[in-house]
Motif scaffolding. Structure first.
Motif, PDB file in Angstrom:
ATOM      1  N   GLY A   1       0.674  -8.059   0.703  1.00 32.91           N
ATOM      2  CA  GLY A   1      -0.243  -7.415   1.631  1.00 32.91           C
ATOM      3  C   GLY A   1       0.393  -7.212   2.994  1.00 32.91           C
ATOM      4  N   GLY A   2      -0.298  -6.486   3.853  1.00 28.09           N
ATOM      5  CA  GLY A   2       0.219  -6.260   5.194  1.00 28.09           C
ATOM      6  C   GLY A   2      -0.495  -5.123   5.877  1.00 28.09           C
ATOM      7  N   LEU A   3       0.115  -4.685   6.969  1.00 28.79           N
ATOM      8  CA  LEU A   3      -0.420  -3.591   7.773  1.00 28.79           C
ATOM      9  C   LEU A   3       0.414  -2.342   7.505  1.00 28.79           C
ATOM     10  CD1 LEU A   3      -2.174  -2.452  10.101  1.00 28.79           C
ATOM     11  CD2 LEU A   3      -0.439  -3.347  11.683  1.00 28.79           C
ATOM     12  N   VAL A   4      -0.253  -1.244   7.227  1.00 25.16           N
ATOM     13  CA  VAL A   4       0.447   0.006   6.939  1.00 25.16           C
ATOM     14  C   VAL A   4      -0.359   1.156   7.523  1.00 25.16           C
ATOM     15  CG1 VAL A   4      -0.693   0.300   4.696  1.00 25.16           C
ATOM     16  CG2 VAL A   4       1.559   1.329   5.086  1.00 25.16           C
ATOM     17  N   GLN A   5       0.324   2.216   7.864  1.00 22.71           N
ATOM     18  CA  GLN A   5      -0.366   3.405   8.368  1.00 22.71           C
ATOM     19  C   GLN A   5      -0.953   4.202   7.213  1.00 22.71           C
ATOM     20  OE1 GLN A   5       2.449   5.556  10.843  1.00 22.71           O
ATOM     21  NE2 GLN A   5       1.604   4.596  12.675  1.00 22.71           N
ATOM     22  N   ALA A   6      -1.979   4.963   7.524  1.00 28.21           N
ATOM     23  CA  ALA A   6      -2.585   5.828   6.510  1.00 28.21           C
ATOM     24  C   ALA A   6      -1.518   6.745   5.923  1.00 28.21           C
ATOM     25  CB  ALA A   6      -3.708   6.648   7.128  1.00 28.21           C
ATOM     26  N   GLY A   7      -1.578   6.894   4.611  1.00 34.19           N
ATOM     27  CA  GLY A   7      -0.577   7.679   3.905  1.00 34.19           C
ATOM     28  C   GLY A   7       0.579   6.856   3.377  1.00 34.19           C
ATOM     29  N   GLY A   8       0.662   5.620   3.824  1.00 36.67           N
ATOM     30  CA  GLY A   8       1.745   4.748   3.416  1.00 36.67           C
ATOM     31  C   GLY A   8       1.478   4.071   2.080  1.00 36.67           C
ATOM     32  N   SER A   9       2.394   3.175   1.741  1.00 40.94           N
ATOM     33  CA  SER A   9       2.331   2.491   0.445  1.00 40.94           C
ATOM     34  C   SER A   9       2.550   0.996   0.608  1.00 40.94           C
ATOM     35  CB  SER A   9       3.413   3.039  -0.505  1.00 40.94           C
ATOM     36  OG  SER A   9       3.232   4.413  -0.757  1.00 40.94           O
ATOM     37  N   LEU A  10       2.001   0.254  -0.314  1.00 42.54           N
ATOM     38  CA  LEU A  10       2.235  -1.176  -0.429  1.00 42.54           C
ATOM     39  C   LEU A  10       2.253  -1.519  -1.913  1.00 42.54           C
ATOM     40  CD1 LEU A  10      -0.132  -2.820   2.219  1.00 42.54           C
ATOM     41  CD2 LEU A  10       2.370  -2.826   2.280  1.00 42.54           C
ATOM     42  N   ARG A  11       2.979  -2.573  -2.243  1.00 42.85           N
ATOM     43  CA  ARG A  11       2.935  -3.083  -3.614  1.00 42.85           C
ATOM     44  C   ARG A  11       2.512  -4.535  -3.574  1.00 42.85           C
ATOM     45  NH1 ARG A  11       7.355  -3.795  -8.502  1.00 42.85           N
ATOM     46  NH2 ARG A  11       8.055  -5.544  -7.224  1.00 42.85           N
ATOM     47  N   LEU A  12       1.400  -4.810  -4.215  1.00 41.57           N
ATOM     48  CA  LEU A  12       0.915  -6.177  -4.329  1.00 41.57           C
ATOM     49  C   LEU A  12       1.428  -6.797  -5.621  1.00 41.57           C
ATOM     50  CD1 LEU A  12      -2.834  -5.751  -3.274  1.00 41.57           C
ATOM     51  CD2 LEU A  12      -0.815  -6.083  -1.829  1.00 41.57           C
ATOM     52  N   SER A  13       1.675  -8.091  -5.558  1.00 41.53           N
ATOM     53  CA  SER A  13       2.094  -8.845  -6.738  1.00 41.53           C
ATOM     54  C   SER A  13       1.121  -9.980  -6.978  1.00 41.53           C
ATOM     55  CB  SER A  13       3.498  -9.413  -6.553  1.00 41.53           C
ATOM     56  OG  SER A  13       4.451  -8.405  -6.368  1.00 41.53           O
ATOM     57  N   CYS A  14       0.910 -10.292  -8.220  1.00 40.26           N
ATOM     58  CA  CYS A  14       0.084 -11.427  -8.619  1.00 40.26           C
ATOM     59  C   CYS A  14       0.888 -12.233  -9.630  1.00 40.26           C
ATOM     60  CB  CYS A  14      -1.224 -10.942  -9.234  1.00 40.26           C
ATOM     61  SG  CYS A  14      -2.249 -12.255  -9.937  1.00 40.26           S
ATOM     62  N   ALA A  15       1.314 -13.406  -9.221  1.00 37.96           N
ATOM     63  CA  ALA A  15       2.128 -14.255 -10.088  1.00 37.96           C
ATOM     64  C   ALA A  15       1.283 -15.397 -10.627  1.00 37.96           C
ATOM     65  CB  ALA A  15       3.326 -14.798  -9.319  1.00 37.96           C
ATOM     66  N   ALA A  16       1.301 -15.552 -11.936  1.00 39.34           N
ATOM     67  CA  ALA A  16       0.518 -16.603 -12.573  1.00 39.34           C
ATOM     68  C   ALA A  16       1.426 -17.760 -12.969  1.00 39.34           C
ATOM     69  CB  ALA A  16      -0.197 -16.067 -13.807  1.00 39.34           C
ATOM     70  N   SER A  17       0.935 -18.954 -12.747  1.00 35.74           N
ATOM     71  CA  SER A  17       1.656 -20.144 -13.202  1.00 35.74           C
ATOM     72  C   SER A  17       0.688 -21.048 -13.950  1.00 35.74           C
ATOM     73  CB  SER A  17       2.288 -20.886 -12.016  1.00 35.74           C
ATOM     74  OG  SER A  17       1.281 -21.327 -11.132  1.00 35.74           O
TER      75      SER A  17
END
Length: 129
Positions: free
Chosen positions: A9-25
């Motif tokens: 997660g984070g801060l991004v400007q409109a039109g931008g991209s982010l990739r979230l990860s979900c790691a299971a243990s």
């Protein structure tokens, strides 16, 4: 002990991209679905996307269809949410969750929120205009 940990997660400007990860243990289940939910301040939690480990089917909410892509690395038990063309309305805390069982055709029958057994702590996504 099953744990789900979100990151990306984070801060991004409109039109931008982010990739979230979900790691299971601590995950010993063969069949499950991993879903992404989000909750914006003052709003109810919304189901965003999910993917089935059983048949690989995927589900997207109408609000993110065409912009978000869910994928998984079953060997690592990690699920990703690629978010493109972000808009301010995407601002929320994003949670991943796991529903244990043979979830099939989730594009048609996405697991309901109550079917999710395990939840992560959430990661903040903020999209500025």
């Amino acid at each position: 002990e099953v744990q789900l940990v979100e990151s990306g997660g984070g801060l991004v400007q409109a039109g931008g991209s982010l990739r979230l990860s979900c790691a299971a243990s601590g995950f010993t289940f063969d069949d499950y679905a991993i879903g992404w939910f989000r909750q914006a301040p003052g709003k109810e939690r919304e189901r965003v996307s999910c993917i089935s480990s059983y048949d690989g089917s995927t589900y997207y909410a109408d609000s993110v269809k065409g912009r978000f892509t869910i994928s998984s690395d079953n060997a690592k038990i990690t699920v990703y949410l690629q978010m493109n063309s972000l808009i301010p309305e995407d601002t929320a805390v994003y949670y991943c969750a796991a529903a244990v069982g043979s979830m099939v055709e989730v594009h048609t029958y996405p697991p309901a929120e109550y079917e999710y057994n395990y939840w992560g702590q959430g990661t903040q996504v903020t999209v500025s205009s």
